[in-house]
Scaffold this motif. Structure first.
Motif, mmCIF file in Angstrom:
data_model
loop_
_atom_site.group_PDB
_atom_site.id
_atom_site.type_symbol
_atom_site.label_atom_id
_atom_site.label_comp_id
_atom_site.label_asym_id
_atom_site.label_seq_id
_atom_site.Cartn_x
_atom_site.Cartn_y
_atom_site.Cartn_z
ATOM 1 N N UNK A 21 -40.100 14.528 -15.351
ATOM 2 C CA UNK A 21 -39.078 14.936 -16.301
ATOM 3 C C UNK A 21 -38.353 13.717 -16.831
ATOM 4 N N UNK A 22 -37.214 13.954 -17.496
ATOM 5 C CA UNK A 22 -36.463 12.868 -18.114
ATOM 6 C C UNK A 22 -34.964 13.026 -17.892
ATOM 7 N N UNK A 23 -34.295 11.906 -17.721
ATOM 8 C CA UNK A 23 -32.827 11.861 -17.718
ATOM 9 C C UNK A 23 -32.394 10.724 -18.636
ATOM 10 N N UNK A 24 -31.105 10.706 -18.954
ATOM 11 C CA UNK A 24 -30.565 9.597 -19.717
ATOM 12 C C UNK A 24 -30.089 8.495 -18.794
ATOM 13 N N UNK A 25 -29.734 7.383 -19.408
ATOM 14 C CA UNK A 25 -29.215 6.256 -18.621
ATOM 15 C C UNK A 25 -27.695 6.388 -18.544
ATOM 16 N N UNK A 26 -27.239 7.381 -17.783
ATOM 17 C CA UNK A 26 -25.814 7.664 -17.688
ATOM 18 C C UNK A 26 -25.495 8.122 -16.272
ATOM 19 N N UNK A 27 -24.228 8.383 -16.024
ATOM 20 C CA UNK A 27 -23.796 8.743 -14.675
ATOM 21 C C UNK A 27 -24.406 10.057 -14.212
ATOM 22 N N UNK A 28 -24.495 11.047 -15.111
ATOM 23 C CA UNK A 28 -25.093 12.326 -14.737
ATOM 24 C C UNK A 28 -26.536 12.121 -14.267
ATOM 25 N N UNK A 29 -27.295 11.302 -14.999
ATOM 26 C CA UNK A 29 -28.682 11.056 -14.627
ATOM 27 C C UNK A 29 -28.802 10.421 -13.257
ATOM 28 N N UNK A 30 -27.965 9.419 -12.996
ATOM 29 C CA UNK A 30 -27.998 8.740 -11.694
ATOM 30 C C UNK A 30 -27.665 9.709 -10.567
ATOM 31 N N UNK A 31 -26.676 10.567 -10.794
ATOM 32 C CA UNK A 31 -26.282 11.526 -9.756
ATOM 33 C C UNK A 31 -27.379 12.552 -9.491
ATOM 34 N N UNK A 32 -28.049 12.984 -10.543
ATOM 35 C CA UNK A 32 -29.135 13.950 -10.370
ATOM 36 C C UNK A 32 -30.286 13.333 -9.574
ATOM 37 N N UNK A 33 -30.653 12.113 -9.899
ATOM 38 C CA UNK A 33 -31.742 11.449 -9.196
ATOM 39 C C UNK A 33 -31.399 11.239 -7.719
ATOM 40 N N UNK A 34 -30.198 10.829 -7.448
ATOM 41 C CA UNK A 34 -29.785 10.607 -6.060
ATOM 42 C C UNK A 34 -29.807 11.903 -5.257
ATOM 43 N N UNK A 35 -29.353 12.980 -5.867
ATOM 44 C CA UNK A 35 -29.328 14.265 -5.182
ATOM 45 C C UNK A 35 -30.736 14.733 -4.830
ATOM 46 N N UNK A 36 -31.662 14.619 -5.779
ATOM 47 C CA UNK A 36 -33.043 15.027 -5.532
ATOM 48 C C UNK A 36 -33.695 14.160 -4.453
ATOM 49 N N UNK A 37 -33.451 12.862 -4.518
ATOM 50 C CA UNK A 37 -34.025 11.943 -3.538
ATOM 51 C C UNK A 37 -33.552 12.271 -2.132
ATOM 52 N N UNK A 38 -32.283 12.624 -2.010
ATOM 53 C CA UNK A 38 -31.729 12.959 -0.702
ATOM 54 C C UNK A 38 -32.394 14.200 -0.108
ATOM 55 N N UNK A 39 -32.843 15.117 -0.968
ATOM 56 C CA UNK A 39 -33.508 16.328 -0.483
ATOM 57 C C UNK A 39 -35.014 16.156 -0.315
ATOM 58 N N UNK A 40 -35.510 14.959 -0.592
ATOM 59 C CA UNK A 40 -36.914 14.678 -0.330
ATOM 60 C C UNK A 40 -37.850 14.835 -1.510
ATOM 61 N N UNK A 41 -37.317 15.005 -2.723
ATOM 62 C CA UNK A 41 -38.162 15.094 -3.909
ATOM 63 C C UNK A 41 -38.598 13.691 -4.329
ATOM 64 N N UNK A 42 -39.882 13.537 -4.649
ATOM 65 C CA UNK A 42 -40.388 12.267 -5.170
ATOM 66 C C UNK A 42 -39.921 12.129 -6.627
ATOM 67 N N UNK A 43 -39.064 11.134 -6.901
ATOM 68 C CA UNK A 43 -38.480 10.968 -8.234
ATOM 69 C C UNK A 43 -39.099 9.800 -9.001
ATOM 70 N N UNK A 44 -40.203 9.262 -8.503
ATOM 71 C CA UNK A 44 -40.790 8.061 -9.098
ATOM 72 C C UNK A 44 -41.319 8.298 -10.510
ATOM 73 N N UNK A 45 -41.599 9.543 -10.860
ATOM 74 C CA UNK A 45 -42.173 9.853 -12.170
ATOM 75 C C UNK A 45 -41.178 10.531 -13.108
ATOM 76 N N UNK A 46 -39.892 10.413 -12.790
ATOM 77 C CA UNK A 46 -38.843 10.868 -13.706
ATOM 78 C C UNK A 46 -38.498 9.702 -14.625
ATOM 79 N N UNK A 47 -38.647 9.917 -15.919
ATOM 80 C CA UNK A 47 -38.461 8.861 -16.903
ATOM 81 C C UNK A 47 -36.997 8.769 -17.326
ATOM 82 N N UNK A 48 -36.521 7.549 -17.546
ATOM 83 C CA UNK A 48 -35.165 7.326 -18.031
ATOM 84 C C UNK A 48 -35.234 6.994 -19.521
#
Length: 315
Positions: free
Chosen positions: A57-84
């Protein structure tokens, strides 16, 4: 492994006594910022249920995007293919939840609508290595089509949750192994009203005739209906005190994917998914409401604490 292709949003959630009518102003009780987006919800739900999950998926280069990625990573989702997407904002959903637990949602897609077919094609090897590919409709339809085509050409099972409701041509429907609409989405796709089980079955037959292989239709407190060919089975819902239905459909579709990836028969997978959805609606928020596997495994004890009747039988 499950690959989810879909959206990531920051949910701005307001609790209110009721959802306002057009032109009406309603005072809310509080505002929460909760990680959401149908793609992220489904990926997070699957990870909490013990699956190996990759989210595209995609997020922007902003605080919301960073928070979403961190939350998913903490739950064990592989976020390596989420585009910024540097020139876009992260998606935002404005959600009003009324006292009954029902909700009204408006989404500003932001970066989600900049997931291109080329982006998805570049991740062909990731999709092809998956057991199941799960998608929704909060990203451009061409990106969904590309993901489904790659999965089908690789012999992988595909699940499409057609939400939010949108026009789907027969080409896309032919690429879907299991379609998981709710009754509103089913009505939109079929053009037939869905105000009763009888009409739901008639609407489902229209989609079966258009090439859908299997339907699992979620119908809230009435449970769900599985349709394949001329066969249809109604699964009754577990009766719970719903406080927020925001991620119910997402948790159901994710649980279905997890169960099938673990080799369960579809009937067993539906039973598991109904437990997950029942637990989800008893908590507020999207990802904050998603249960972990150990909680679902203790469902029988949990439901007793709800002091309500849990049937879950079929007819």
């Amino acid at each position: 492994m499950i690959t989810v292709v879909g959206s990531l949003n920051m949910d701005l959630v307001i609790s209110a006594d009721k959802i306002p009518r057009p032109g009406e102003t309603v005072l809310g009780k509080n505002l929460q910022q909760i990680p959401g987006g149908k793609g992220a919800n489904q990926a997070d739900a699957a990870a909490r249920l013990g699956a190996e999950v990759i989210l595209i998926g995609c997020v922007g280069e902003d605080d919301f995007g960073k928070r979403l990625l961190n939350s998913l990573k903490q739950d064990g989702v592989n976020i390596e293919n989420i585009l910024i997407k540097q020139t876009q904002s992260t998606g935002v959903a404005s959600i009003i939840v009324e006292a009954s637990g029902n909700n009204a949602i408006t989404v500003a897609p932001g970066a989600n609508y900049h997931l291109t077919s080329e982006d998805v094609e570049a991740l062909r090897t990731v999709i092809a290595a998956s057991d199941i590919v799960l998608s929704q409709l909060e990203t451009p339809i061409d990106s969904v089509r590309t993901a489904l085509k790659i999965a089908r050409s690789s012999g992988k099972k595909t699940i499409l949750n057609p939400a939010p409701a949108a026009d789907l041509d027969d080409d896309i429907l032919s690429l879907v192994d299991i379609l998981t609409p709710n009754e509103t989405e089913l009505e939109y796709l079929s053009g037939h009203r869905t105000d009763s089980i009888e009409n739901i079955l008639l609407a489902g037959k229209i989609l079966i005739a258009r090439g859908v292989k299997e339907l699992v239709i979620t119908i809230g407190s009435m449970g769900c209906v599985h349709m394949k060919g001329e066969e249809a089975t109604h699964y009754r819902a577990h009766q719970v005190n719903a406080v927020d239905t925001t991620a119910a459909g997402d948790s159901f579709s994710a649980a279905l994917a997890v169960s099938l990836s673990n080799g369960r028969a579809l009937a067993d997978a539906i039973g598991f998914s109904m437990k997950v959805a029942a637990m989800t609606v008893t908590k507020k928020g999207a990802q904050t409401s998603l249960p972990h596997l150990e909680e679902v495994e203790a469902f029988d004890e949990w439901i007793k604490l709800q002091q309500i009747d849990s049937r879950g039988e079929t007819e």
